[in-house]
Design a protein around this motif. Structure first.
Motif, PDB file in Angstrom:
ATOM      1  N   THR A 281       0.840  -1.196   0.000  1.00 42.53           N
ATOM      2  CA  THR A 281       0.000   0.000   0.000  1.00 42.53           C
ATOM      3  C   THR A 281       0.874   1.244   0.000  1.00 42.53           C
ATOM      4  O   THR A 281       1.812   1.365   0.791  1.00 42.53           O
ATOM      5  CB  THR A 281      -0.927  -0.008   1.225  1.00 42.53           C
ATOM      6  N   GLY A 282       0.549   2.161  -0.925  1.00 42.92           N
ATOM      7  CA  GLY A 282       1.290   3.409  -1.008  1.00 42.92           C
ATOM      8  C   GLY A 282       2.403   3.404  -2.046  1.00 42.92           C
ATOM      9  O   GLY A 282       2.881   4.485  -2.427  1.00 42.92           O
ATOM     10  N   GLN A 283       2.813   2.244  -2.496  1.00 41.76           N
ATOM     11  CA  GLN A 283       3.851   2.189  -3.520  1.00 41.76           C
ATOM     12  C   GLN A 283       3.276   2.593  -4.873  1.00 41.76           C
ATOM     13  O   GLN A 283       2.059   2.546  -5.100  1.00 41.76           O
ATOM     14  CB  GLN A 283       4.451   0.782  -3.618  1.00 41.76           C
ATOM     15  N   SER A 284       4.160   2.964  -5.772  1.00 44.60           N
ATOM     16  CA  SER A 284       3.725   3.336  -7.113  1.00 44.60           C
ATOM     17  C   SER A 284       4.310   2.362  -8.127  1.00 44.60           C
ATOM     18  O   SER A 284       5.306   1.686  -7.850  1.00 44.60           O
ATOM     19  CB  SER A 284       4.172   4.757  -7.453  1.00 44.60           C
TER      20      SER A 284
ATOM     21  N   VAL B  77     -13.886   4.045 -14.352  1.00 39.09           N
ATOM     22  CA  VAL B  77     -13.265   3.977 -13.022  1.00 39.09           C
ATOM     23  C   VAL B  77     -11.855   4.555 -13.037  1.00 39.09           C
ATOM     24  O   VAL B  77     -10.874   3.855 -12.796  1.00 39.09           O
ATOM     25  CB  VAL B  77     -13.267   2.521 -12.490  1.00 39.09           C
ATOM     26  N   PRO B  78     -11.673   5.857 -13.279  1.00 39.60           N
ATOM     27  CA  PRO B  78     -10.328   6.422 -13.435  1.00 39.60           C
ATOM     28  C   PRO B  78      -9.617   6.804 -12.137  1.00 39.60           C
ATOM     29  O   PRO B  78      -8.403   7.031 -12.154  1.00 39.60           O
ATOM     30  CB  PRO B  78     -10.614   7.679 -14.254  1.00 39.60           C
ATOM     31  N   ASN B  79     -10.350   6.886 -11.027  1.00 42.70           N
ATOM     32  CA  ASN B  79      -9.745   7.404  -9.800  1.00 42.70           C
ATOM     33  C   ASN B  79      -8.585   6.537  -9.326  1.00 42.70           C
ATOM     34  O   ASN B  79      -8.700   5.325  -9.217  1.00 42.70           O
ATOM     35  CB  ASN B  79     -10.797   7.513  -8.690  1.00 42.70           C
ATOM     36  N   GLY B  80      -7.459   7.174  -9.028  1.00 40.99           N
ATOM     37  CA  GLY B  80      -6.285   6.468  -8.551  1.00 40.99           C
ATOM     38  C   GLY B  80      -5.319   6.065  -9.650  1.00 40.99           C
ATOM     39  O   GLY B  80      -4.286   5.453  -9.360  1.00 40.99           O
TER      40      GLY B  80
ATOM     41  N   SER C 208       0.701   3.555 -21.333  1.00 36.30           N
ATOM     42  CA  SER C 208       1.038   3.069 -19.998  1.00 36.30           C
ATOM     43  C   SER C 208       0.013   3.527 -18.966  1.00 36.30           C
ATOM     44  O   SER C 208      -0.646   4.566 -19.118  1.00 36.30           O
ATOM     45  CB  SER C 208       2.439   3.556 -19.592  1.00 36.30           C
ATOM     46  N   LEU C 209      -0.111   2.731 -17.927  1.00 31.34           N
ATOM     47  CA  LEU C 209      -1.041   3.010 -16.816  1.00 31.34           C
ATOM     48  C   LEU C 209      -0.235   3.121 -15.531  1.00 31.34           C
ATOM     49  O   LEU C 209       0.529   2.209 -15.202  1.00 31.34           O
ATOM     50  CB  LEU C 209      -2.065   1.876 -16.687  1.00 31.34           C
ATOM     51  N   ARG C 210      -0.408   4.221 -14.815  1.00 33.51           N
ATOM     52  CA  ARG C 210       0.365   4.438 -13.598  1.00 33.51           C
ATOM     53  C   ARG C 210      -0.538   4.488 -12.375  1.00 33.51           C
ATOM     54  O   ARG C 210      -1.588   5.159 -12.390  1.00 33.51           O
ATOM     55  CB  ARG C 210       1.170   5.725 -13.703  1.00 33.51           C
ATOM     56  N   LEU C 211      -0.098   3.776 -11.333  1.00 37.41           N
ATOM     57  CA  LEU C 211      -0.718   3.858 -10.025  1.00 37.41           C
ATOM     58  C   LEU C 211       0.222   4.663  -9.145  1.00 37.41           C
ATOM     59  O   LEU C 211       1.351   4.226  -8.880  1.00 37.41           O
ATOM     60  CB  LEU C 211      -0.926   2.469  -9.417  1.00 37.41           C
ATOM     61  N   GLU C 212      -0.172   5.837  -8.739  1.00 39.31           N
ATOM     62  CA  GLU C 212       0.720   6.713  -7.993  1.00 39.31           C
ATOM     63  C   GLU C 212       0.875   6.263  -6.544  1.00 39.31           C
ATOM     64  O   GLU C 212       1.956   6.344  -5.968  1.00 39.31           O
ATOM     65  CB  GLU C 212       0.195   8.150  -8.024  1.00 39.31           C
ATOM     66  N   SER C 213      -0.189   5.809  -5.930  1.00 38.99           N
ATOM     67  CA  SER C 213      -0.159   5.375  -4.527  1.00 38.99           C
ATOM     68  C   SER C 213      -1.142   4.204  -4.409  1.00 38.99           C
ATOM     69  O   SER C 213      -2.334   4.405  -4.209  1.00 38.99           O
ATOM     70  CB  SER C 213      -0.565   6.520  -3.604  1.00 38.99           C
TER      71      SER C 213
ATOM     72  N   SER D 174      -7.755  -1.765  -2.833  1.00 39.08           N
ATOM     73  CA  SER D 174      -8.896  -1.798  -3.753  1.00 39.08           C
ATOM     74  C   SER D 174      -8.455  -1.869  -5.216  1.00 39.08           C
ATOM     75  O   SER D 174      -9.290  -2.128  -6.101  1.00 39.08           O
ATOM     76  CB  SER D 174      -9.781  -0.571  -3.549  1.00 39.08           C
ATOM     77  N   GLN D 175      -7.185  -1.636  -5.471  1.00 34.48           N
ATOM     78  CA  GLN D 175      -6.669  -1.720  -6.827  1.00 34.48           C
ATOM     79  C   GLN D 175      -6.117  -3.106  -7.162  1.00 34.48           C
ATOM     80  O   GLN D 175      -5.599  -3.320  -8.258  1.00 34.48           O
ATOM     81  CB  GLN D 175      -5.605  -0.647  -7.059  1.00 34.48           C
ATOM     82  N   THR D 176      -6.244  -4.029  -6.232  1.00 35.66           N
ATOM     83  CA  THR D 176      -5.934  -5.424  -6.528  1.00 35.66           C
ATOM     84  C   THR D 176      -6.895  -5.911  -7.597  1.00 35.66           C
ATOM     85  O   THR D 176      -8.117  -5.856  -7.424  1.00 35.66           O
ATOM     86  CB  THR D 176      -6.068  -6.286  -5.259  1.00 35.66           C
TER      87      THR D 176
END
Lengths: 113, 114
Positions: B15-18, B60-63, B75-80, B84-86
């Motif tokens: 959790t919290g990693q990007s 569902v773009p949030n996050g 590319s798709l980036r998860l900042e934090s 729930s993003q599993t």
């Protein structure tokens, strides 16, 4: 709200029979509808596309119908084989002029020998 | 083989990693898409790119953030990252216009956020 419904229960049939899967939708007016196959651990694979002005489309053992009045598409696999076992997804175009699809949750088909 | 290539295939994040999920297609398609697939929810559109240089939010773009680096890559980036993003993430491409062909999907990235 907009909704695409596919039977969440698995469909079990015997080899050689015809499998029929259903896709119902509400509050959409799609220009066309597509069907995909998805195997476990893999991405979906495009099978067939049917336009709003087409009643039926065939490809080898596959047949798709599209009834815009009933808001329903039926997907048939004739002479089914165990290799046809997979999850089948329907997808609707959002009719915005750009190809953007909304997918149903899929129906799992199991064909036993 | 021609198609859509996604990397990595598997990833575990805290959790919290990007992280950034990579996607490339070699079919000269104009449009590219990112979906997530969760049990009972089906495929849900996160972001899409109708053509090189444009990106738009999906359902569902949030996050998430995206970059259309060139015509081939999206590319798709998860900042934090959050639990729930599993999910399983699929990249797809298409011609974008017209009603002749469907999407071509990659094989997916299975992401677990702990």
């Amino acid at each position: 709200s907009q909704k695409i419904e596919q039977n969440s229960e698995a469909l079990n049939i015997q080899e050689g029979k015809t499998a029929t899967l259903t896709c119902n939708y509400t509050n959409y007016s799609p220009a066309y509808l597509q069907w995909y196959r998805q195997d476990p651990g893999r991405g979906p694979v495009f099978l067939l596309l049917i336009r709003e002005n087409e009643k039926e489309k065939r490809k080898e053992r596959l047949k798709v119908t599209f009834d815009t009045t009933l808001k329903q598409s039926l997907f048939h696999i004739t002479a089914s084989q165990p290799a046809d076992s997979a999850t089948y997804l329907c997808a609707l175009d959002m009719n915005t002029g750009f190809q953007k699809l909304v997918f149903g949750t899929g129906t799992r088909l199991l064909v036993s020998p | 083989n021609a198609g859509v290539t996604q990397t990595p295939k598997f990833q575990v994040l805290k959790t919290g990693q990007s992280m950034t999920l990579q996607c490339a297609q070699d079919m000269n398609h104009n449009s590219m898409y990112w979906y997530r697939q969760d049990p009972g929810m089906g495929l849900r559109l996160i972001y899409y790119s109708a053509s090189e240089g444009t990106t738009d939010k999906g359902e569902v773009p949030n996050g998430y953030n995206v970059s259309r680096l060139n015509k081939r890559e999206f590319s798709l980036r998860l900042e934090s990252a959050a639990p729930s993003q599993t999910s399983v993430y699929f990249c797809a491409s298409s011609e974008g216009q017209g009603d002749k062909d469907g999407y071509t999907f990659g094989s997916g990235t299975r992401l677990t956020v702990v």
